[in-house]
Design a protein around this motif. Structure first.
Motif, PDB file in Angstrom:
ATOM      1  N   VAL A 151     -20.430  46.295  13.642  1.00 27.44           N
ATOM      2  CA  VAL A 151     -20.750  46.396  13.061  1.00 27.44           C
ATOM      3  C   VAL A 151     -20.235  46.157  10.993  1.00 27.44           C
ATOM      4  CG1 VAL A 151     -22.068  48.076  11.174  1.00 27.44           C
ATOM      5  CG2 VAL A 151     -21.848  48.042  14.063  1.00 27.44           C
ATOM      6  N   LEU A 152     -20.863  45.161  11.324  1.00 24.01           N
ATOM      7  CA  LEU A 152     -20.154  44.103   9.527  1.00 24.01           C
ATOM      8  C   LEU A 152     -21.275  45.079   8.972  1.00 24.01           C
ATOM      9  CD1 LEU A 152     -17.846  43.562   7.968  1.00 24.01           C
ATOM     10  CD2 LEU A 152     -19.619  41.070   8.236  1.00 24.01           C
ATOM     11  N   VAL A 153     -20.383  45.575   7.459  1.00 24.08           N
ATOM     12  CA  VAL A 153     -21.523  46.547   6.447  1.00 24.08           C
ATOM     13  C   VAL A 153     -20.589  46.124   5.047  1.00 24.08           C
ATOM     14  CG1 VAL A 153     -21.585  48.884   4.540  1.00 24.08           C
ATOM     15  CG2 VAL A 153     -21.585  48.441   7.415  1.00 24.08           C
ATOM     16  N   GLY A 154     -21.886  45.747   4.370  1.00 21.91           N
ATOM     17  CA  GLY A 154     -20.819  45.590   3.160  1.00 21.91           C
ATOM     18  C   GLY A 154     -22.762  45.806   1.699  1.00 21.91           C
ATOM     19  N   PRO A 155     -22.014  45.870   0.352  1.00 24.82           N
ATOM     20  CA  PRO A 155     -23.081  45.971  -0.481  1.00 24.82           C
ATOM     21  C   PRO A 155     -23.366  44.424  -0.408  1.00 24.82           C
ATOM     22  CG  PRO A 155     -21.006  46.988  -0.549  1.00 24.82           C
ATOM     23  CD  PRO A 155     -21.070  46.788   0.164  1.00 24.82           C
ATOM     24  N   ALA A 156     -24.270  43.938  -1.455  1.00 26.84           N
ATOM     25  CA  ALA A 156     -25.173  42.964  -1.700  1.00 26.84           C
ATOM     26  C   ALA A 156     -23.757  41.983  -2.521  1.00 26.84           C
ATOM     27  CB  ALA A 156     -26.181  42.822  -2.498  1.00 26.84           C
ATOM     28  N   GLY A 157     -23.183  40.813  -2.003  1.00 21.69           N
ATOM     29  CA  GLY A 157     -22.742  40.049  -3.114  1.00 21.69           C
ATOM     30  C   GLY A 157     -21.072  39.815  -2.338  1.00 21.69           C
ATOM     31  N   THR A 158     -20.942  40.723  -1.309  1.00 25.35           N
ATOM     32  CA  THR A 158     -19.686  40.955  -0.693  1.00 25.35           C
ATOM     33  C   THR A 158     -18.450  40.088   0.179  1.00 25.35           C
ATOM     34  OG1 THR A 158     -20.304  42.259   0.481  1.00 25.35           O
ATOM     35  CG2 THR A 158     -19.247  43.303  -1.304  1.00 25.35           C
ATOM     36  N   GLY A 159     -19.738  38.908   0.066  1.00 26.68           N
ATOM     37  CA  GLY A 159     -18.928  37.463   0.906  1.00 26.68           C
ATOM     38  C   GLY A 159     -19.212  38.117   2.553  1.00 26.68           C
ATOM     39  N   LYS A 160     -20.096  38.801   3.194  1.00 26.74           N
ATOM     40  CA  LYS A 160     -20.302  39.186   4.491  1.00 26.74           C
ATOM     41  C   LYS A 160     -20.498  37.758   5.114  1.00 26.74           C
ATOM     42  CE  LYS A 160     -23.944  41.581   3.889  1.00 26.74           C
ATOM     43  NZ  LYS A 160     -23.713  42.118   2.026  1.00 26.74           N
ATOM     44  N   GLY A 161     -21.531  36.173   4.431  1.00 32.76           N
ATOM     45  CA  GLY A 161     -21.446  35.366   5.420  1.00 32.76           C
ATOM     46  C   GLY A 161     -19.574  34.647   5.687  1.00 32.76           C
ATOM     47  N   LEU A 162     -19.216  34.560   4.541  1.00 37.68           N
ATOM     48  CA  LEU A 162     -17.865  34.118   4.784  1.00 37.68           C
ATOM     49  C   LEU A 162     -17.202  34.922   6.028  1.00 37.68           C
ATOM     50  CD1 LEU A 162     -16.056  33.957   1.681  1.00 37.68           C
ATOM     51  CD2 LEU A 162     -17.381  31.972   2.683  1.00 37.68           C
ATOM     52  N   VAL A 163     -17.441  36.380   5.770  1.00 34.87           N
ATOM     53  CA  VAL A 163     -16.645  36.895   7.523  1.00 34.87           C
ATOM     54  C   VAL A 163     -17.600  36.110   8.620  1.00 34.87           C
ATOM     55  CG1 VAL A 163     -16.108  39.370   8.251  1.00 34.87           C
ATOM     56  CG2 VAL A 163     -15.434  38.741   5.875  1.00 34.87           C
ATOM     57  N   ILE A 164     -18.710  36.569   8.534  1.00 31.89           N
ATOM     58  CA  ILE A 164     -19.100  35.540   9.985  1.00 31.89           C
ATOM     59  C   ILE A 164     -18.757  34.617  10.270  1.00 31.89           C
ATOM     60  CG2 ILE A 164     -21.395  35.709  10.848  1.00 31.89           C
ATOM     61  CD1 ILE A 164     -22.532  37.604   8.597  1.00 31.89           C
ATOM     62  N   ASP A 165     -18.708  33.308   9.061  1.00 36.76           N
ATOM     63  CA  ASP A 165     -18.808  32.417   9.263  1.00 36.76           C
ATOM     64  C   ASP A 165     -16.903  31.524  10.221  1.00 36.76           C
ATOM     65  OD1 ASP A 165     -18.836  29.491   9.523  1.00 36.76           O
ATOM     66  OD2 ASP A 165     -18.135  29.195   7.577  1.00 36.76           O
ATOM     67  N   ALA A 166     -16.172  32.783   9.881  1.00 34.36           N
ATOM     68  CA  ALA A 166     -15.091  32.776   9.912  1.00 34.36           C
ATOM     69  C   ALA A 166     -14.800  33.269  11.435  1.00 34.36           C
ATOM     70  CB  ALA A 166     -13.457  33.860   9.058  1.00 34.36           C
ATOM     71  N   ALA A 167     -15.051  34.369  11.506  1.00 30.37           N
ATOM     72  CA  ALA A 167     -15.685  35.007  13.171  1.00 30.37           C
ATOM     73  C   ALA A 167     -15.811  34.554  14.353  1.00 30.37           C
ATOM     74  CB  ALA A 167     -16.966  36.717  13.142  1.00 30.37           C
ATOM     75  N   ALA A 168     -17.399  33.317  13.572  1.00 33.52           N
ATOM     76  CA  ALA A 168     -18.083  32.842  14.847  1.00 33.52           C
ATOM     77  C   ALA A 168     -16.998  30.965  15.298  1.00 33.52           C
ATOM     78  CB  ALA A 168     -19.357  31.672  13.769  1.00 33.52           C
ATOM     79  N   HIS A 169     -16.516  31.367  13.731  1.00 38.96           N
ATOM     80  CA  HIS A 169     -15.209  29.938  13.806  1.00 38.96           C
ATOM     81  C   HIS A 169     -14.106  30.362  15.069  1.00 38.96           C
ATOM     82  CE1 HIS A 169     -16.307  26.392  11.723  1.00 38.96           C
ATOM     83  NE2 HIS A 169     -16.311  27.326  10.998  1.00 38.96           N
ATOM     84  N   ALA A 170     -14.012  31.513  15.007  1.00 36.64           N
ATOM     85  CA  ALA A 170     -12.750  32.116  16.053  1.00 36.64           C
ATOM     86  C   ALA A 170     -13.081  31.935  17.628  1.00 36.64           C
ATOM     87  CB  ALA A 170     -12.304  33.265  15.686  1.00 36.64           C
ATOM     88  N   GLU A 171     -14.441  32.608  17.269  1.00 32.78           N
ATOM     89  CA  GLU A 171     -14.974  32.771  18.266  1.00 32.78           C
ATOM     90  C   GLU A 171     -15.488  31.559  19.714  1.00 32.78           C
ATOM     91  OE1 GLU A 171     -16.563  35.490  20.503  1.00 32.78           O
ATOM     92  OE2 GLU A 171     -17.003  37.419  18.407  1.00 32.78           O
ATOM     93  N   GLN A 172     -15.495  30.609  18.857  1.00 31.96           N
ATOM     94  CA  GLN A 172     -15.733  28.998  18.931  1.00 31.96           C
ATOM     95  C   GLN A 172     -14.228  28.475  19.950  1.00 31.96           C
ATOM     96  OE1 GLN A 172     -17.957  27.684  15.372  1.00 31.96           O
ATOM     97  NE2 GLN A 172     -20.058  27.174  16.876  1.00 31.96           N
ATOM     98  N   ALA A 173     -13.094  28.511  18.715  1.00 33.76           N
ATOM     99  CA  ALA A 173     -11.550  28.711  18.479  1.00 33.76           C
ATOM    100  C   ALA A 173     -11.173  28.899  20.397  1.00 33.76           C
ATOM    101  CB  ALA A 173     -11.214  28.703  17.861  1.00 33.76           C
ATOM    102  N   ALA A 174     -11.718  30.475  20.632  1.00 29.86           N
ATOM    103  CA  ALA A 174     -11.967  30.872  22.142  1.00 29.86           C
ATOM    104  C   ALA A 174     -12.652  30.808  23.315  1.00 29.86           C
ATOM    105  CB  ALA A 174     -11.876  32.268  21.697  1.00 29.86           C
ATOM    106  N   GLY A 175     -13.821  29.600  22.690  1.00 30.13           N
ATOM    107  CA  GLY A 175     -14.325  29.411  23.808  1.00 30.13           C
ATOM    108  C   GLY A 175     -15.447  29.699  23.594  1.00 30.13           C
ATOM    109  N   ARG A 176     -15.939  30.845  23.090  1.00 30.43           N
ATOM    110  CA  ARG A 176     -17.716  30.923  23.301  1.00 30.43           C
ATOM    111  C   ARG A 176     -18.250  30.919  22.294  1.00 30.43           C
ATOM    112  NH1 ARG A 176     -16.681  35.998  24.886  1.00 30.43           N
ATOM    113  NH2 ARG A 176     -18.414  37.139  23.796  1.00 30.43           N
ATOM    114  N   ARG A 177     -19.970  30.607  23.548  1.00 25.30           N
ATOM    115  CA  ARG A 177     -20.952  30.547  22.741  1.00 25.30           C
ATOM    116  C   ARG A 177     -21.730  31.333  21.383  1.00 25.30           C
ATOM    117  NH1 ARG A 177     -21.608  28.793  27.314  1.00 25.30           N
ATOM    118  NH2 ARG A 177     -21.852  31.198  28.052  1.00 25.30           N
TER     119      ARG A 177
END
Length: 880
Positions: A462-488
């Motif tokens: 779970v990722l919890v963050g108040p409004a405006g804390t940059g959750k989108g940046l965290v998700i983007d980096a995590a998704a890029h990391a998953e893709q770099a590991a060969g995951r969809r």
């Protein structure tokens, strides 16, 4: 059923109005008297005749002087004799008007029926009204009793009620137009008698609170009586809460409301032009201006008018007569009723109380062949069968919701314990680097820690963050990391526009975002690959209802995939039964963000945090000091001020960078949209000609629109999602070309697709969760205001919010008092809680087969248990 208190100051006038409707017309016409105004039969007293006699009411029709006396708190014929004590202010409230109105199809069947049909329908209605008033007297504490032990009064049931019913058969005329048929009764409860024989005023607030339940009881009884007269009854309305006589279709009902709709449309245009509702004289002028036919003045003319309205839809007097068949009433559909109740009682929340269960049971009864008492009895069978579960805190839930919540928690807890998802540090570094290069700045330490937390090794986080804390940046980096590991990777959300925003804030997910429903459908049909190498990001998971989250988590668990739930439990909850997101934060590995990056003003960031924590006093002090709290006397004035402020800011920043929000009704949203359109039209910013929208206004080139439902694109591209916005570029006859926000895509709409959009300057706050703009304007302060709505409203803009409030929405001697009440509303949470937050009251009991347990003989229709229809009022028949 509606209910309204009658103040002492208006009691006499109201009595005159009701009595004036019963004056016999000069021409002996039952329907219309002088000037085409409808006239009705005399009122009748409801209640025990002996109890009415004790307050001086004689048997027979209601006499005007008797009603006036009781409403004034006096004994009829003895003006010096007060029956009840005055209130603290020295006045005596006149009573409460409880109005029961039949479904439109019933009124249409009455209007087109012969005299016998009309008499039967009226008597069925009156019987249902009388039984509903008896139900209210039995269920609602209409008075209070002094308790010496407590030293205060406590609510109590009344021994008897003093009530008068006035049956009306037409709606209020619109201007000088012909009135629509509308069977309804005004029941004026003037006072009640307590067990000790004393007479007191009616406690109106409890009646107001049970209006929905009382109306459901009335409709269940009315439908049951009509079935026994030979009418077939079908469920109608959202979730089958209402009913319709079979053979009277929706288009016929709409036709009999057309005149009202015409005047409402004219009033809406007036409001858009002038920024206020039309006053009484202006409304009358609008009604006259829109009138296009001769006003009926006699019974024959009115009958002919109604028949002419129905004829184009294939309904005439002959067909109306055949609506009533000679067949016996259909047997009760108890199993279907039970399924409907179980679904509807948790349609909005995971838990409910006994009054809510009764109300939903009664609402479903009308369309499933059960009388009111049968439905109430059947709720006990629901509880015995285990389809409705009692909770230890006194509330209830359904077995379906409880099972879904349990499955979500069980599946995700097991997934979190499964350590097979491996994202190596090198892959995380790739993801972080990709995001930092895109934004041109380093991620914070807490964002880096969150990325590590949600990328495993468990399969659920779970990722919890108040409004405006940059959750989108965290998700983007995590998704890029998953893709770099060969995951969809995939991104999903309840709403299509929310899913799109996820793709915009996390480019690693572009082209891989869907609604939850769309993702499930695609996976089940083999259109996307879901296996152990797949991770699904669920954005705004707090808005995910239990049913959707259950289906999603079950699917991912079965295929071995991973899930990351993202959101903020302090923002808006699910529209349906929900509350699971916050619970999951206590059961799954959870990363939390705290630093707010969106607001440019540190003091405003503190105000956001105060609202999130339920400390509205501090936030309101900040906005008041900055001059961002705007108080007007009326709600209309607040809407006008908000519209002008939005118009000013949109000219400065662009429409797509300013959010105009309300937490009230769609009607208020429409008022704001039309007013802004009128302001723009006045500056010649819109085309002079447009296309007619189904809602009765024009869409012009230059207008902003928002999609209110998903729509397949004509160009074969991705569908346009519910909540997507754009500006109309061109209008070619009945076709629109809309340029979508955030790109160069041009979408074509044909005339039959116009219902999928509406004006999009103003929206409800629910549509704005997840949005980021430069400035925002909010209209709030009504009863809908809550901690969650205030927090979301305050946090959409990077550069400030303007709050517009009406003094009439807030009680208080001065503005300080009013802001104190506003603070209380903004600090009161309406967050959902899952049923799992409470233990079962009887955890040993196992649900039995629900259908078999409900197929019991005592639930079949039993005519002997039903009250007999009252004896026909011969005076009414004679007037016919």
């Amino acid at each position: 059923m509606t209910a309204a208190s009658i103040p002492a100051s208006t009691g006499a006038d109201y009595a005159e109005y009701l009595d004036g409707k019963t004056v016999a017309p000069e021409q002996g016409d039952y329907y219309l008297g002088r000037d085409g105004l409808p006239t009705e039969a005399p009122g009748r007293w409801l209640g025990d005749p002996h109890a009415l006699g004790r307050v001086g009411v004689a048997p027979g029709p209601v006499a005007a002087e008797e009603l006036r006396a009781l409403m004034a708190g006096r004994c009829p014929g003895q003006p010096e004799n007060f029956l009840r004590a005055a209130g603290p202010d020295g006045t005596r409230a006149a009573g409460i008007d409880v109005t029961f109105s039949a479904p439109k199809s019933v009124s249409i069947a009455w209007a087109l029926g012969d005299p016998d049909q009309r008499a039967e329908i009226e008597q069925a209605h009156r019987a249902a009204v009388e039984q509903a008033v008896g139900y209210l007297a039995e269920m609602v504490p209409l008075t209070a009793r002094w308790d010496p032990a407590l030293g205060s009064s406590t609510p109590a049931k009344a021994a008897h009620v003093h009530a008068a019913e006035f049956l009306h058969t037409t709606a209020r005329g619109v201007g000088d137009g012909a009135p629509d048929p509308q069977i309804h009764s005004h029941v004026v409860i003037t006072s009640v008698e307590r067990d000790d024989g004393t007479v007191t005023a009616v406690r109106s607030r409890p009646v107001l609170r049970v209006a929905r339940e009382g109306g459901a009881f009335y409709r269940a009884q009315l439908a049951d009586h009509l079935r026994h007269l030979g009418y077939a009854i079908d469920p109608a309305g959202v979730n089958g809460r209402y009913f319709r006589i079979r053979g009277v279709e929706e288009q016929v009902e709409a036709a009999f409301s057309r005149r009202t709709a015409e005047v409402q449309q004219a009033a809406r245009a007036f409001r858009a032009e002038h920024g206020r509702a039309p006053e009484r004289g202006e409304l009358r002028a609008l009604a006259i201006a829109t009138r296009s036919s001769k006003i009926p003045h006699t019974r024959h003319e009115l009958d002919a008018s109604w028949q002419a309205t129905a004829a184009p839809h294939g309904l005439d007097t002959g067909r109306a007569a055949r609506l009533r068949s000679a067949s016996a009433p259909a047997s009760a559909e108890t199993a279907n009723w039970a399924t409907t109740v179980e679904r509807n009682v948790t349609a909005k929340r995971a838990t409910f109380d006994e009054p809510e269960l009764r109300t939903v049971a009664l609402e479903a009864a009308a369309g499933h062949g059960l009388a009111a008492q049968d439905a109430l009895d059947a709720t006990d069978a629901l509880r015995r069968s285990g389809r409705v579960l009692d909770l230890a805190d006194g509330r209830m839930t359904s077995a379906t919701v409880r099972a879904a919540e349990t499955a979500i928690e069980t599946n995700l807890t097991a997934m979190a314990a499964d350590q097979r998802r491996r994202i190596e540090p090198r892959a995380r570094a790739v993801g972080i680097t990709a995001v930092e290069q895109r934004i041109g700045a380093p991620l914070s330490d807490e964002q880096r820690a969150a990325i590590e937390r949600i990328t495993g090794p468990g399969r659920a986080a779970v990722l919890v963050g108040p409004a405006g804390t940059g959750k989108g940046l965290v998700i983007d980096a995590a998704a890029h990391a998953e893709q770099a590991a060969g995951r969809r990777v995939y991104g999903v959300a309840v709403a299509g526009r929310t899913a799109q925003r996820l793709g915009e804030s996390a480019p690693a997910l572009v082209g891989r975002v869907k609604t939850i429903d769309g993702f499930i459908a695609a996976a089940e049909r083999g259109r996307l690959q879901l296996d152990a190498d797949t991770t699904v990001y669920v954005d705004e998971a707090g808005m995910g209802d239990t049913d959707r989250l259950h289906r999603l988590t079950k699917l991912i668990a079965e295929h071995g995939g991973a899930l990351v739930a993202i959101g903020d439990p302090r923002q808006l909850p699910a529209i349906g039964a929900g509350g699971m997101f916050e619970r999951l934060t206590h059961h799954l590995p959870t990363a939390e963000l705290h630093t707010i990056h969106r607001a440019s003003d540190p003091a405003e960031r503190d105000a956001w945090q105060a609202l999130r924590n339920g400390n509205a006093d501090a936030a309101l002090a900040f906005y008041r000091d900055r001059g961002h709290l705007h108080l007007t006397d009326t709600r209309d004035e607040a809407l006008e001020a908000a519209a002008h402020r939005y118009d000013q800011l949109a000219a400065e920043h662009g429409h797509h960078q300013v959010a105009l929000m309300s937490d009230a009704s769609n009607t208020e949203i429409d008022h704001l949209n039309l007013r802004i359109q009128a302001l723009r039209r006045g500056r010649s910013e819109l085309s002079t000609h447009g296309v007619e929208h189904p809602a009765g206004y024009q869409l012009c080139a230059g207008d902003r629109v928002i999609w209110t439902e998903s729509m397949p694109a004509r160009d074969g591209g991705a569908r346009v999602e519910n909540g997507q916005r754009g500006a109309i570029e061109t209008i070619d006859r009945e076709r629109l070309a809309v340029r979508l926000d955030g790109g160069n895509r041009l979408v074509q709409l044909d005339a039959h697709q116009l219902g999928a959009v509406r004006l999009g300057y103003a929206t409800h706050v629910v549509r704005e969760q997840g949005a980021t703009v430069r400035r925002s304007v909010v209209v709030t302060g009504g009863w809908q205001t809550s901690q969650e709505t205030a927090y979301v409203e305050s946090t959409r803009a990077t550069n400030g919010v303007d709050w517009h409030l009406a003094r009439e929405d807030l009680d208080g001697a001065d503005d300080t008092d009013r802001l104190r009440q506003l603070s209380a509303r903004m600090s009161a949470s309406r967050a959902q809680a899952p049923s799992l937050a409470a233990e079962l009251d009887d955890p040993v009991r196992a649900p039995s087969d629900p259908v078999d347990d409900l197929r019991v003989a005592r639930l079949a229709p039993q005519p002997s248990r039903r009250p007999t229809l009252p004896t026909p009022n011969h005076a009414i028949e004679r007037d016919r």
